[in-house]
Design a protein around this motif. Structure first.
Motif, PDB file in Angstrom:
ATOM      1  N   PRO A  62       2.580  12.001  -8.465  1.00 16.30           N
ATOM      2  CA  PRO A  62       2.255  11.275  -9.475  1.00 16.30           C
ATOM      3  C   PRO A  62       1.445   9.927  -9.096  1.00 16.30           C
ATOM      4  CG  PRO A  62       4.113  12.233 -10.154  1.00 16.30           C
ATOM      5  CD  PRO A  62       4.134  12.393  -8.779  1.00 16.30           C
ATOM      6  N   LYS A  63       2.048   9.452  -8.242  1.00 21.18           N
ATOM      7  CA  LYS A  63       1.378   8.006  -7.766  1.00 21.18           C
ATOM      8  C   LYS A  63      -0.017   8.352  -7.093  1.00 21.18           C
ATOM      9  CE  LYS A  63       5.654   5.321  -7.248  1.00 21.18           C
ATOM     10  NZ  LYS A  63       6.548   4.910  -6.315  1.00 21.18           N
ATOM     11  N   ILE A  64       0.134   9.404  -6.344  1.00 24.89           N
ATOM     12  CA  ILE A  64      -1.220   9.822  -5.510  1.00 24.89           C
ATOM     13  C   ILE A  64      -2.225   9.994  -6.516  1.00 24.89           C
ATOM     14  CG2 ILE A  64      -2.168  11.424  -3.755  1.00 24.89           C
ATOM     15  CD1 ILE A  64       0.851  11.437  -2.657  1.00 24.89           C
ATOM     16  N   GLY A  65      -1.960  11.098  -7.519  1.00 28.58           N
ATOM     17  CA  GLY A  65      -2.998  11.316  -8.540  1.00 28.58           C
ATOM     18  C   GLY A  65      -3.557  10.341  -9.015  1.00 28.58           C
ATOM     19  N   ALA A  66      -2.873   9.306  -9.176  1.00 24.61           N
ATOM     20  CA  ALA A  66      -3.450   8.023 -10.035  1.00 24.61           C
ATOM     21  C   ALA A  66      -4.371   7.211  -9.241  1.00 24.61           C
ATOM     22  CB  ALA A  66      -2.322   7.016 -10.498  1.00 24.61           C
ATOM     23  N   LEU A  67      -4.226   7.460  -7.753  1.00 21.29           N
ATOM     24  CA  LEU A  67      -4.991   6.656  -6.904  1.00 21.29           C
ATOM     25  C   LEU A  67      -6.225   7.609  -6.361  1.00 21.29           C
ATOM     26  CD1 LEU A  67      -2.282   4.746  -5.103  1.00 21.29           C
ATOM     27  CD2 LEU A  67      -3.750   3.725  -6.815  1.00 21.29           C
ATOM     28  N   LEU A  68      -6.012   8.813  -6.227  1.00 18.67           N
ATOM     29  CA  LEU A  68      -6.884   9.725  -5.485  1.00 18.67           C
ATOM     30  C   LEU A  68      -8.122  10.284  -6.092  1.00 18.67           C
ATOM     31  CD1 LEU A  68      -7.120  11.082  -2.515  1.00 18.67           C
ATOM     32  CD2 LEU A  68      -6.028  12.808  -3.651  1.00 18.67           C
ATOM     33  N   HIS A  99      11.100  15.020  -4.384  1.00 22.10           N
ATOM     34  CA  HIS A  99      10.437  13.686  -4.304  1.00 22.10           C
ATOM     35  C   HIS A  99       8.973  13.580  -4.142  1.00 22.10           C
ATOM     36  CE1 HIS A  99      10.665   9.304  -3.350  1.00 22.10           C
ATOM     37  NE2 HIS A  99       9.687   9.589  -2.137  1.00 22.10           N
ATOM     38  N   TRP A 100       8.395  14.553  -3.534  1.00 22.18           N
ATOM     39  CA  TRP A 100       7.149  14.672  -3.440  1.00 22.18           C
ATOM     40  C   TRP A 100       6.401  14.809  -4.636  1.00 22.18           C
ATOM     41  CZ3 TRP A 100       3.576  12.922   0.241  1.00 22.18           C
ATOM     42  CH2 TRP A 100       2.179  13.423   0.177  1.00 22.18           C
ATOM     43  N   LYS A 101       7.017  16.090  -5.142  1.00 25.74           N
ATOM     44  CA  LYS A 101       6.355  16.460  -6.549  1.00 25.74           C
ATOM     45  C   LYS A 101       6.594  15.492  -7.874  1.00 25.74           C
ATOM     46  CE  LYS A 101       6.701  21.500  -5.762  1.00 25.74           C
ATOM     47  NZ  LYS A 101       7.413  22.531  -6.128  1.00 25.74           N
ATOM     48  N   GLY A 102       7.959  14.951  -7.786  1.00 25.33           N
ATOM     49  CA  GLY A 102       8.176  14.013  -8.897  1.00 25.33           C
ATOM     50  C   GLY A 102       8.115  12.483  -8.862  1.00 25.33           C
ATOM     51  N   VAL A 103       8.039  12.301  -7.363  1.00 26.23           N
ATOM     52  CA  VAL A 103       7.678  10.511  -7.437  1.00 26.23           C
ATOM     53  C   VAL A 103       6.348  10.215  -6.547  1.00 26.23           C
ATOM     54  CG1 VAL A 103       8.532   8.520  -6.067  1.00 26.23           C
ATOM     55  CG2 VAL A 103      10.132  10.170  -7.252  1.00 26.23           C
ATOM     56  N   LEU A 104       6.102  11.017  -5.599  1.00 31.22           N
ATOM     57  CA  LEU A 104       4.914  10.611  -4.926  1.00 31.22           C
ATOM     58  C   LEU A 104       3.610  10.988  -5.488  1.00 31.22           C
ATOM     59  CD1 LEU A 104       6.261  10.655  -1.078  1.00 31.22           C
ATOM     60  CD2 LEU A 104       5.930   8.599  -2.806  1.00 31.22           C
ATOM     61  N   MET A 138       0.857  -1.293  -0.011  1.00 29.81           N
ATOM     62  CA  MET A 138       0.146  -0.142   0.016  1.00 29.81           C
ATOM     63  C   MET A 138       0.801   1.266   0.183  1.00 29.81           C
ATOM     64  SD  MET A 138      -2.807   0.774   2.915  1.00 29.81           S
ATOM     65  CE  MET A 138      -3.688   2.455   2.882  1.00 29.81           C
ATOM     66  N   LEU A 139       0.583   2.152  -0.750  1.00 26.65           N
ATOM     67  CA  LEU A 139       1.446   3.422  -1.086  1.00 26.65           C
ATOM     68  C   LEU A 139       1.736   4.046   0.238  1.00 26.65           C
ATOM     69  CD1 LEU A 139       2.805   5.327  -3.135  1.00 26.65           C
ATOM     70  CD2 LEU A 139       0.632   6.386  -3.521  1.00 26.65           C
ATOM     71  N   MET A 140       0.331   4.272   1.009  1.00 27.86           N
ATOM     72  CA  MET A 140       0.860   5.024   2.318  1.00 27.86           C
ATOM     73  C   MET A 140       1.486   4.457   3.160  1.00 27.86           C
ATOM     74  SD  MET A 140      -1.171   7.920   2.403  1.00 27.86           S
ATOM     75  CE  MET A 140      -0.973   8.399   3.994  1.00 27.86           C
ATOM     76  N   GLU A 141       1.365   3.112   3.346  1.00 27.40           N
ATOM     77  CA  GLU A 141       2.369   2.144   4.463  1.00 27.40           C
ATOM     78  C   GLU A 141       3.916   2.298   3.623  1.00 27.40           C
ATOM     79  OE1 GLU A 141       1.276   1.110   7.501  1.00 27.40           O
ATOM     80  OE2 GLU A 141      -0.774   2.138   6.981  1.00 27.40           O
ATOM     81  N   GLU A 142       3.950   2.021   2.678  1.00 24.89           N
ATOM     82  CA  GLU A 142       5.354   1.636   2.193  1.00 24.89           C
ATOM     83  C   GLU A 142       6.053   2.942   1.656  1.00 24.89           C
ATOM     84  OE1 GLU A 142       4.685  -0.978  -1.108  1.00 24.89           O
ATOM     85  OE2 GLU A 142       3.760  -2.529   0.446  1.00 24.89           O
ATOM     86  N   GLU A 143       5.201   4.135   1.214  1.00 26.09           N
ATOM     87  CA  GLU A 143       6.150   5.124   0.755  1.00 26.09           C
ATOM     88  C   GLU A 143       5.889   6.467   1.617  1.00 26.09           C
ATOM     89  OE1 GLU A 143       6.958   5.327  -3.427  1.00 26.09           O
ATOM     90  OE2 GLU A 143       5.774   3.401  -3.685  1.00 26.09           O
ATOM     91  N   ILE A 144       4.646   6.843   1.595  1.00 23.11           N
ATOM     92  CA  ILE A 144       4.301   8.016   2.055  1.00 23.11           C
ATOM     93  C   ILE A 144       4.479   8.203   3.451  1.00 23.11           C
ATOM     94  CG2 ILE A 144       2.253   9.852   2.365  1.00 23.11           C
ATOM     95  CD1 ILE A 144       1.029   8.617  -0.262  1.00 23.11           C
ATOM     96  N   ILE A 145       3.923   7.465   4.459  1.00 23.22           N
ATOM     97  CA  ILE A 145       4.102   7.665   5.816  1.00 23.22           C
ATOM     98  C   ILE A 145       5.505   7.634   6.078  1.00 23.22           C
ATOM     99  CG2 ILE A 145       3.761   6.662   8.082  1.00 23.22           C
ATOM    100  CD1 ILE A 145       1.002   5.788   7.110  1.00 23.22           C
TER     101      ILE A 145
END
Length: 87
Positions: free
Chosen positions: A62-68, A55-60, A1-8
């Protein structure tokens, strides 16, 4: 899960304190997370460190945008009461 593995882990590395993270039992598309900091002294610095980072702008982001579903998102700023253990 993106939140648990990367964002948090990322936001913690920038100084935010994660207080809680929840998923709704009947609907796993519902996700609630709570982080805390002193709004008066840390809000601007923490937001810049996290949300303005490369890192937020370039990596996270775009991933969030695809899910949110931004239209269904509800972001609230709340203040714990004097008796709250989340102070």
């Amino acid at each position: 899960m993106l939140m648990e593995e990367e964002i948090i882990p990322f936001i913690i590395s920038k100084g935010m304190v994660m207080t809680a993270s929840f998923r709704r039992e009947a609907d796993e598309t519902v996700y609630i997370w709570i982080h805390r900091f002193d709004y008066k002294t840390h809000l601007a610095a923490l937001y810049e460190a996290v949300y303005e980072s490369d890192h937020w702008k370039g990596v996270l982001s775009p991933k969030i945008g695809a899910l949110l579903n931004r239209e269904a998102s509800n972001v609230l700023r709340v203040t714990p009461t004097a008796m709250s253990p989340m102070q």
